[in-house]
Design a protein around this motif. Structure first.
Motif, mmCIF file in Angstrom:
data_model
loop_
_atom_site.group_PDB
_atom_site.id
_atom_site.type_symbol
_atom_site.label_atom_id
_atom_site.label_comp_id
_atom_site.label_asym_id
_atom_site.label_seq_id
_atom_site.Cartn_x
_atom_site.Cartn_y
_atom_site.Cartn_z
ATOM 1 N N ASP A 1 14.612 22.215 0.590
ATOM 2 C CA ASP A 1 13.718 22.401 1.636
ATOM 3 C C ASP A 1 12.640 21.128 1.665
ATOM 4 O O ASP A 1 12.877 20.136 1.042
ATOM 5 N N THR A 2 11.983 21.147 3.064
ATOM 6 C CA THR A 2 11.256 19.841 3.256
ATOM 7 C C THR A 2 9.791 20.194 2.550
ATOM 8 O O THR A 2 9.158 19.165 2.635
ATOM 9 N N TYR A 3 9.393 21.198 2.308
ATOM 10 C CA TYR A 3 8.235 21.683 1.795
ATOM 11 C C TYR A 3 7.100 20.954 2.960
ATOM 12 O O TYR A 3 6.314 20.247 2.622
ATOM 13 N N GLY A 4 7.205 21.382 3.805
ATOM 14 C CA GLY A 4 6.087 21.153 4.731
ATOM 15 C C GLY A 4 6.461 21.215 6.382
ATOM 16 O O GLY A 4 6.302 20.939 7.172
ATOM 17 N N LEU B 1 0.780 -1.099 0.211
ATOM 18 C CA LEU B 1 -0.078 0.077 -0.006
ATOM 19 C C LEU B 1 0.805 1.079 -0.067
ATOM 20 O O LEU B 1 1.768 1.271 0.987
ATOM 21 N N THR B 2 0.726 2.376 -1.039
ATOM 22 C CA THR B 2 1.460 3.172 -1.177
ATOM 23 C C THR B 2 0.515 4.445 -0.469
ATOM 24 O O THR B 2 -0.455 4.846 -1.138
ATOM 25 N N VAL B 3 1.233 5.335 0.402
ATOM 26 C CA VAL B 3 0.432 6.412 1.113
ATOM 27 C C VAL B 3 1.380 7.565 0.813
ATOM 28 O O VAL B 3 2.651 7.593 1.073
ATOM 29 N N ARG B 4 0.624 8.581 0.449
ATOM 30 C CA ARG B 4 1.188 9.882 -0.003
ATOM 31 C C ARG B 4 1.128 10.870 1.267
ATOM 32 O O ARG B 4 -0.295 10.997 1.873
ATOM 33 N N THR B 5 1.942 11.449 2.085
ATOM 34 C CA THR B 5 1.876 12.436 3.121
ATOM 35 C C THR B 5 1.924 13.947 2.632
ATOM 36 O O THR B 5 2.803 14.265 1.554
ATOM 37 N N SER B 6 1.449 14.797 3.321
ATOM 38 C CA SER B 6 1.347 16.300 3.064
ATOM 39 C C SER B 6 2.780 16.758 3.277
ATOM 40 O O SER B 6 3.053 17.890 3.350
ATOM 41 N N SER B 7 3.667 16.294 4.376
ATOM 42 C CA SER B 7 4.854 16.723 4.741
ATOM 43 C C SER B 7 5.859 15.755 5.186
ATOM 44 O O SER B 7 5.359 14.513 5.252
ATOM 45 N N THR B 8 7.113 16.220 5.361
ATOM 46 C CA THR B 8 7.956 15.167 5.760
ATOM 47 C C THR B 8 7.818 14.593 7.199
ATOM 48 O O THR B 8 8.254 13.445 7.525
ATOM 49 N N ALA B 9 7.339 15.511 7.942
ATOM 50 C CA ALA B 9 6.978 15.297 9.340
ATOM 51 C C ALA B 9 5.968 13.993 9.480
ATOM 52 O O ALA B 9 5.900 13.190 10.232
ATOM 53 N N TRP B 10 4.826 14.288 8.503
ATOM 54 C CA TRP B 10 4.024 13.303 8.750
ATOM 55 C C TRP B 10 4.463 12.064 7.897
ATOM 56 O O TRP B 10 3.769 10.855 8.384
ATOM 57 N N ALA B 11 5.248 12.153 7.329
ATOM 58 C CA ALA B 11 6.001 10.751 6.645
ATOM 59 C C ALA B 11 6.563 9.981 7.615
ATOM 60 O O ALA B 11 6.478 8.870 7.695
ATOM 61 N N THR B 12 7.498 10.813 8.523
ATOM 62 C CA THR B 12 8.112 10.099 9.687
ATOM 63 C C THR B 12 7.137 9.652 10.419
ATOM 64 O O THR B 12 7.460 8.514 10.994
ATOM 65 N N GLN B 13 6.105 10.261 10.958
ATOM 66 C CA GLN B 13 5.118 9.610 11.921
ATOM 67 C C GLN B 13 4.279 8.399 11.354
ATOM 68 O O GLN B 13 4.347 7.502 12.098
ATOM 69 N N LEU B 14 4.161 8.445 10.432
ATOM 70 C CA LEU B 14 3.496 7.486 9.549
ATOM 71 C C LEU B 14 4.434 6.195 9.293
ATOM 72 O O LEU B 14 4.079 4.968 9.649
ATOM 73 N N GLN C 1 5.325 7.717 1.309
ATOM 74 C CA GLN C 1 5.852 8.729 0.236
ATOM 75 C C GLN C 1 5.573 9.836 0.781
ATOM 76 O O GLN C 1 4.636 10.541 1.330
ATOM 77 N N GLY C 2 6.802 10.909 0.535
ATOM 78 C CA GLY C 2 6.586 12.451 1.130
ATOM 79 C C GLY C 2 5.933 13.143 0.218
ATOM 80 O O GLY C 2 5.443 12.690 -0.828
ATOM 81 N N PRO C 3 5.882 14.591 0.419
ATOM 82 C CA PRO C 3 5.146 15.373 -0.520
ATOM 83 C C PRO C 3 5.718 15.750 -1.973
ATOM 84 O O PRO C 3 6.959 15.359 -1.887
ATOM 85 N N HIS C 4 4.985 15.925 -2.938
ATOM 86 C CA HIS C 4 5.397 16.387 -4.100
ATOM 87 C C HIS C 4 6.291 17.264 -4.035
ATOM 88 O O HIS C 4 5.633 18.475 -3.865
ATOM 89 N N ALA C 5 7.496 17.493 -4.395
ATOM 90 C CA ALA C 5 8.280 18.639 -4.441
ATOM 91 C C ALA C 5 8.093 19.500 -5.953
ATOM 92 O O ALA C 5 8.091 18.636 -6.905
ATOM 93 N N PRO C 6 8.093 20.759 -5.874
ATOM 94 C CA PRO C 6 7.785 21.528 -7.120
ATOM 95 C C PRO C 6 9.038 21.203 -8.030
ATOM 96 O O PRO C 6 10.504 21.007 -7.377
ATOM 97 N N SER C 7 8.779 21.159 -9.175
ATOM 98 C CA SER C 7 10.108 21.270 -10.114
ATOM 99 C C SER C 7 10.599 22.739 -10.402
ATOM 100 O O SER C 7 10.240 23.500 -10.780
#
Length: 185
Positions: free
Chosen positions: A182-185, A122-135, A161-167
């Motif tokens: 930047d961690t974008y979140g 199961l792939t899960v996308r988070t809104s920030s790297t902090a939530w990625a670490t928590q998950l 998966q962490g947040p999508h970073a802008p290009s």
């Protein structure tokens, strides 16, 4: 009937004593029957047999008891279709994705969204790297909850998966290199 005809005896209409028979039709029928006999003797003609409709899976023609030919409930029919096509797990996983907030909690569901399910991952996308670490820390508990809902062994790995970073590769002038960090979140 009138009373007059009832008292008189009924008489059959008179036929001519000798009726001339048309022999041309009789000769045609005899020649056709002869040709059919010859063709049957040669093996080229087989009589047409009326065939019975084949039974489906050995089912009886009619019965007082319910069988597959009777009208079925839609849930039973869809369940059999999913089982025959092997879609049971996929449908169950998509049902869990629809109930994601009740499984993981409202606050986590706001920041973590399931993206895909493939081969027990199961792939899960988070809104920030902090939530990625928590998950990532809660992944074993999440796998246990999902397997309780779906059945043992359905989900073995939660890929976070962490947040999508802008290009930074836009515009007519780009600079080679890693770009800003930047961690974008």
């Amino acid at each position: 009937m009138s009373s007059e005809s009832g008292s008189e005896s009924e008489v059959a209409p008179e036929l001519p004593e000798e009726v001339e028979h048309d022999k041309q039709g009789l000769d045609l029928a005899k020649s056709l029957a002869g040709r059919l006999k010859q063709q049957a003797a040669a093996g080229g003609f087989k009589p047409v047999k009326r065939r019975r409709r084949p039974r489906i899976d050995g089912a009886q023609i009619s019965s007082a008891r319910p069988d597959d030919r009777d009208p079925q409930k839609l849930t039973n029919t869809l369940g059999r279709l999913m089982r025959d096509q092997g879609w049971e797990v996929d449908v169950a996983v998509h049902g869990v994705m629809a109930r994601w907030p009740t499984i993981v909690g409202r606050e986590m569901a706001e920041h973590c969204k399931p993206e895909s399910y493939e081969n027990t991952v199961l792939t899960v996308r988070t809104s920030s790297t902090a939530w990625a670490t928590q998950l990532k820390l809660l992944a074993p508990d999440l796998v246990r909850r999902l397997n309780a809902e779906l059945g043992e062994g359905t989900v073995t790995i939660v890929n976070v998966q962490g947040p999508h970073a802008p290009s930074w590769r836009r515009g007519p002038r780009t600079v080679k290199g890693r770009g800003p960090r930047d961690t974008y979140g």
